[in-house]
Design a protein around this motif. Structure first.
Motif, PDB file in Angstrom:
ATOM      1  N   ALA A 119     -47.657  -6.294  19.631  1.00  0.00           N
ATOM      2  CA  ALA A 119     -47.507  -6.927  18.301  1.00  0.00           C
ATOM      3  C   ALA A 119     -49.023  -7.015  17.402  1.00  0.00           C
ATOM      4  N   HIS A 120     -50.089  -7.187  18.206  1.00  0.00           N
ATOM      5  CA  HIS A 120     -51.459  -7.326  17.514  1.00  0.00           C
ATOM      6  C   HIS A 120     -52.312  -6.301  18.057  1.00  0.00           C
ATOM      7  N   ASN A 121     -51.275  -4.723  18.311  1.00  0.00           N
ATOM      8  CA  ASN A 121     -52.251  -3.572  18.239  1.00  0.00           C
ATOM      9  C   ASN A 121     -52.514  -3.108  16.942  1.00  0.00           C
ATOM     10  N   PRO A 122     -53.876  -2.741  16.796  1.00  0.00           N
ATOM     11  CA  PRO A 122     -54.156  -2.406  15.498  1.00  0.00           C
ATOM     12  C   PRO A 122     -53.107  -0.937  14.952  1.00  0.00           C
ATOM     13  N   SER A 123     -52.787  -0.385  15.816  1.00  0.00           N
ATOM     14  CA  SER A 123     -52.055   0.856  15.257  1.00  0.00           C
ATOM     15  C   SER A 123     -50.687   0.464  15.049  1.00  0.00           C
ATOM     16  N   CYS A 124     -50.319  -1.107  15.224  1.00  0.00           N
ATOM     17  CA  CYS A 124     -48.820  -1.366  14.744  1.00  0.00           C
ATOM     18  C   CYS A 124     -49.082  -2.541  13.601  1.00  0.00           C
ATOM     19  N   LEU A 125     -50.155  -2.754  13.227  1.00  0.00           N
ATOM     20  CA  LEU A 125     -50.505  -3.818  12.124  1.00  0.00           C
ATOM     21  C   LEU A 125     -50.490  -3.432  10.809  1.00  0.00           C
ATOM     22  N   LYS A 126     -50.017  -4.194   9.801  1.00  0.00           N
ATOM     23  CA  LYS A 126     -49.992  -3.775   8.227  1.00  0.00           C
ATOM     24  C   LYS A 126     -50.976  -4.716   7.636  1.00  0.00           C
ATOM     25  N   PHE A 127     -52.276  -4.224   7.338  1.00  0.00           N
ATOM     26  CA  PHE A 127     -53.371  -5.219   7.002  1.00  0.00           C
ATOM     27  C   PHE A 127     -53.054  -5.618   5.411  1.00  0.00           C
ATOM     28  N   SER A 128     -53.414  -6.857   5.075  1.00  0.00           N
ATOM     29  CA  SER A 128     -53.391  -7.293   3.806  1.00  0.00           C
ATOM     30  C   SER A 128     -54.502  -7.935   3.282  1.00  0.00           C
ATOM     31  N   VAL A 129     -54.839  -8.174   2.204  1.00  0.00           N
ATOM     32  CA  VAL A 129     -56.100  -8.457   1.709  1.00  0.00           C
ATOM     33  C   VAL A 129     -55.731  -9.437   0.629  1.00  0.00           C
ATOM     34  N   LYS A 130     -56.710 -10.674   0.394  1.00  0.00           N
ATOM     35  CA  LYS A 130     -56.113 -11.574  -0.753  1.00  0.00           C
ATOM     36  C   LYS A 130     -56.423 -10.934  -2.158  1.00  0.00           C
ATOM     37  N   PHE A 131     -57.478 -10.097  -2.540  1.00  0.00           N
ATOM     38  CA  PHE A 131     -57.529  -9.478  -3.902  1.00  0.00           C
ATOM     39  C   PHE A 131     -57.578  -7.992  -3.542  1.00  0.00           C
ATOM     40  N   PRO A 132     -56.560  -7.281  -3.404  1.00  0.00           N
ATOM     41  CA  PRO A 132     -56.429  -6.039  -3.005  1.00  0.00           C
ATOM     42  C   PRO A 132     -57.099  -4.970  -4.435  1.00  0.00           C
ATOM     43  N   GLN A 133     -57.644  -4.008  -3.835  1.00  0.00           N
ATOM     44  CA  GLN A 133     -58.393  -3.053  -4.913  1.00  0.00           C
ATOM     45  C   GLN A 133     -57.040  -2.396  -5.577  1.00  0.00           C
ATOM     46  N   SER A 134     -57.203  -2.177  -6.712  1.00  0.00           N
ATOM     47  CA  SER A 134     -56.190  -1.572  -7.606  1.00  0.00           C
ATOM     48  C   SER A 134     -56.751  -0.731  -8.491  1.00  0.00           C
ATOM     49  N   VAL A 135     -55.873   0.034  -9.235  1.00  0.00           N
ATOM     50  CA  VAL A 135     -56.206   0.899 -10.271  1.00  0.00           C
ATOM     51  C   VAL A 135     -55.092   0.808 -11.356  1.00  0.00           C
ATOM     52  N   LEU A 152     -39.753   7.013 -12.712  1.00  0.00           N
ATOM     53  CA  LEU A 152     -40.753   7.850 -11.972  1.00  0.00           C
ATOM     54  C   LEU A 152     -41.683   7.058 -11.488  1.00  0.00           C
ATOM     55  N   TRP A 153     -42.531   6.013 -11.934  1.00  0.00           N
ATOM     56  CA  TRP A 153     -43.504   5.154 -11.079  1.00  0.00           C
ATOM     57  C   TRP A 153     -42.649   4.713  -9.812  1.00  0.00           C
ATOM     58  N   GLY A 154     -41.390   4.303  -9.925  1.00  0.00           N
ATOM     59  CA  GLY A 154     -40.709   3.799  -8.478  1.00  0.00           C
ATOM     60  C   GLY A 154     -40.689   4.993  -7.439  1.00  0.00           C
ATOM     61  N   ILE A 155     -40.581   6.269  -7.841  1.00  0.00           N
ATOM     62  CA  ILE A 155     -40.371   7.473  -7.155  1.00  0.00           C
ATOM     63  C   ILE A 155     -41.857   7.513  -6.530  1.00  0.00           C
ATOM     64  N   VAL A 156     -42.934   7.447  -7.434  1.00  0.00           N
ATOM     65  CA  VAL A 156     -44.152   7.811  -7.065  1.00  0.00           C
ATOM     66  C   VAL A 156     -44.503   6.573  -5.786  1.00  0.00           C
ATOM     67  N   LYS A 157     -44.066   5.242  -5.932  1.00  0.00           N
ATOM     68  CA  LYS A 157     -44.589   4.186  -5.140  1.00  0.00           C
ATOM     69  C   LYS A 157     -43.938   4.557  -3.593  1.00  0.00           C
ATOM     70  N   ARG A 158     -42.470   4.883  -3.787  1.00  0.00           N
ATOM     71  CA  ARG A 158     -41.768   5.069  -2.746  1.00  0.00           C
ATOM     72  C   ARG A 158     -42.371   6.343  -1.933  1.00  0.00           C
ATOM     73  N   LYS A 159     -42.671   7.095  -2.236  1.00  0.00           N
ATOM     74  CA  LYS A 159     -43.475   8.381  -1.890  1.00  0.00           C
ATOM     75  C   LYS A 159     -44.796   8.025  -1.076  1.00  0.00           C
ATOM     76  N   MET A 160     -45.592   6.793  -1.676  1.00  0.00           N
ATOM     77  CA  MET A 160     -46.834   6.612  -1.097  1.00  0.00           C
ATOM     78  C   MET A 160     -46.741   5.423  -0.041  1.00  0.00           C
ATOM     79  N   ARG A 161     -45.557   5.167   0.428  1.00  0.00           N
ATOM     80  CA  ARG A 161     -45.309   3.871   1.308  1.00  0.00           C
ATOM     81  C   ARG A 161     -45.716   4.225   2.855  1.00  0.00           C
ATOM     82  N   ASN A 162     -45.965   5.625   2.954  1.00  0.00           N
ATOM     83  CA  ASN A 162     -46.543   5.818   4.138  1.00  0.00           C
ATOM     84  C   ASN A 162     -48.047   6.136   4.363  1.00  0.00           C
ATOM     85  N   LYS A 163     -48.550   6.231   3.046  1.00  0.00           N
ATOM     86  CA  LYS A 163     -49.990   6.451   2.767  1.00  0.00           C
ATOM     87  C   LYS A 163     -50.779   4.973   2.884  1.00  0.00           C
ATOM     88  N   ARG A 164     -52.005   5.245   3.575  1.00  0.00           N
ATOM     89  CA  ARG A 164     -52.839   4.067   3.672  1.00  0.00           C
ATOM     90  C   ARG A 164     -54.227   4.212   3.116  1.00  0.00           C
TER      91      ARG A 164
END
Length: 331
Positions: free
Chosen positions: A182-198, A287-299
């Protein structure tokens, strides 16, 4: 071989009636005659316990036995009124308010009754908050555009601004992991309080997508006019060439400013009339929704990486996908 009950139309070895009906008929007849259960069981060809169960069940007239209900129908109706008055209350609050009215019931009983009423706890849908005037404008707009064909919608250049964040909230893929990982880095989904955005401005039509504009400042009227000059007009040239088009934009203050209207008039750009906060009417939002779904596996790791990922995903949108969205516009 015909039994002594042959006059009733039943045979022991034949198939003129179901054996269960045959047995119950014999048992009922012999019981009325006062015969003991042992002889009745012998005549019916079953056990004495079967005869006893049949006789006792019929005499009691009882379908089921069980615990008496702890709430009355009146108390159940009061619970339904509580749910209807405020469906956003959680189960604990519903149980507390119901028991405060004098009802003696457990939390599990409250939950069971609410489910029996046909209610299920679900995540509510989110819709724009519209007043009566705005709803009327949306309805009028929809009636006017009801008979628009795909060819008419294909002449529209849809545009919109949207924010992309490195963290997409609770959305994203699940992870396969073994016990203790559960705490293996390869199995974690990281979050931040103030995520960078564009912040991005984009446009699309039935022919495909135009170039993206990454915004660095707040969109004021002068900034928006720069976007129109350097991104909207090139998008129109790319997607429509020399054909006429109608530009779609929402009613943001920078879009409806007098200087922006003057700029559009000076450049001969026709603008599609648009209601305030229209729910799911802009094709580019899908179309924005489609783009976000395609980016789900991106990090993406930072803002620059996020920009590159959005650009790459946006460029991978085929014209057929845009055309499919436009063909869904007519009613």
């Amino acid at each position: 071989m015909v039994s002594q009950f042959g006059s009733l139309g039943y045979t022991i070895m034949g198939k003129t009636a179901d054996l269960t009906v045959f047995w119950t008929t014999i048992i009922d007849t012999l019981h009325k005659e006062g015969k003991p259960q042992t002889s009745t069981a012998k005549e019916a060809g079953c056990s004495q316990s079967a005869v006893s169960k049949h006789v006792n069940r019929k005499l009691s007239g009882r379908k089921k036995c069980g615990r008496k209900k702890c709430t009355t129908n009146r108390e159940n109706r009061s619970l339904m009124r509580i749910v209807k008055q405020n469906p956003f209350k959680n189960l604990s609050k519903l149980h507390k308010e119901w028991t405060e009215a004098g009802v003696k019931a457990s939390r599990a009983t409250t939950h069971r009754h609410v489910k029996e009423f046909g209610y299920s706890c679900r995540i509510p849908l989110v819709k724009p908050l519209l007043n009566h005037r705005q709803r009327q404008r949306c309805l009028t707009w929809a009636k006017e555009k009801k008979n628009w064909t795909v060819a008419q919608w294909s002449k529209v250049l849809f545009s919109d601004e949207i924010k992309f964040c490195i963290s997409f909230g609770n959305q994203g893929p699940r992870v396969w992991r073994k016990g203790g990982e559960a705490h293996n880095p390869s199995c974690l989904k990281f979050s931040v309080k103030f995520p960078q955005s564009v912040m991005i401005w984009g446009a699309m039509s039935s022919a495909g997508v135009g170039p993206l504009c990454f915004l660095k400042t707040k969109v004021t009227a002068p900034v928006y006019q720069e976007i129109l000059e350097h991104f909207m007009l090139p998008s129109a040239d790319q997607l429509f060439e020399d054909a006429d088009f109608i530009f779609q934009q929402d009613l943001a203050p920078a879009h409806t400013a007098k200087s922006t209207k003057t700029w559009l008039n000076d450049h001969g750009v026709g603008v599609l009339d648009w209601p305030a906060n229209p729910p799911d009417l802009n094709a580019i939002e899908n179309l924005w929704g489609i783009v976000k779904r395609k980016m789900r596996n991106k990090r993406p790791k930072n803002a620059d990486d996020l920009k590159a990922t959005v650009k790459e995903t946006w460029a991978s949108i085929p014209p057929q996908q845009c055309h499919k969205l436009i063909t869904s516009m007519p009613c």
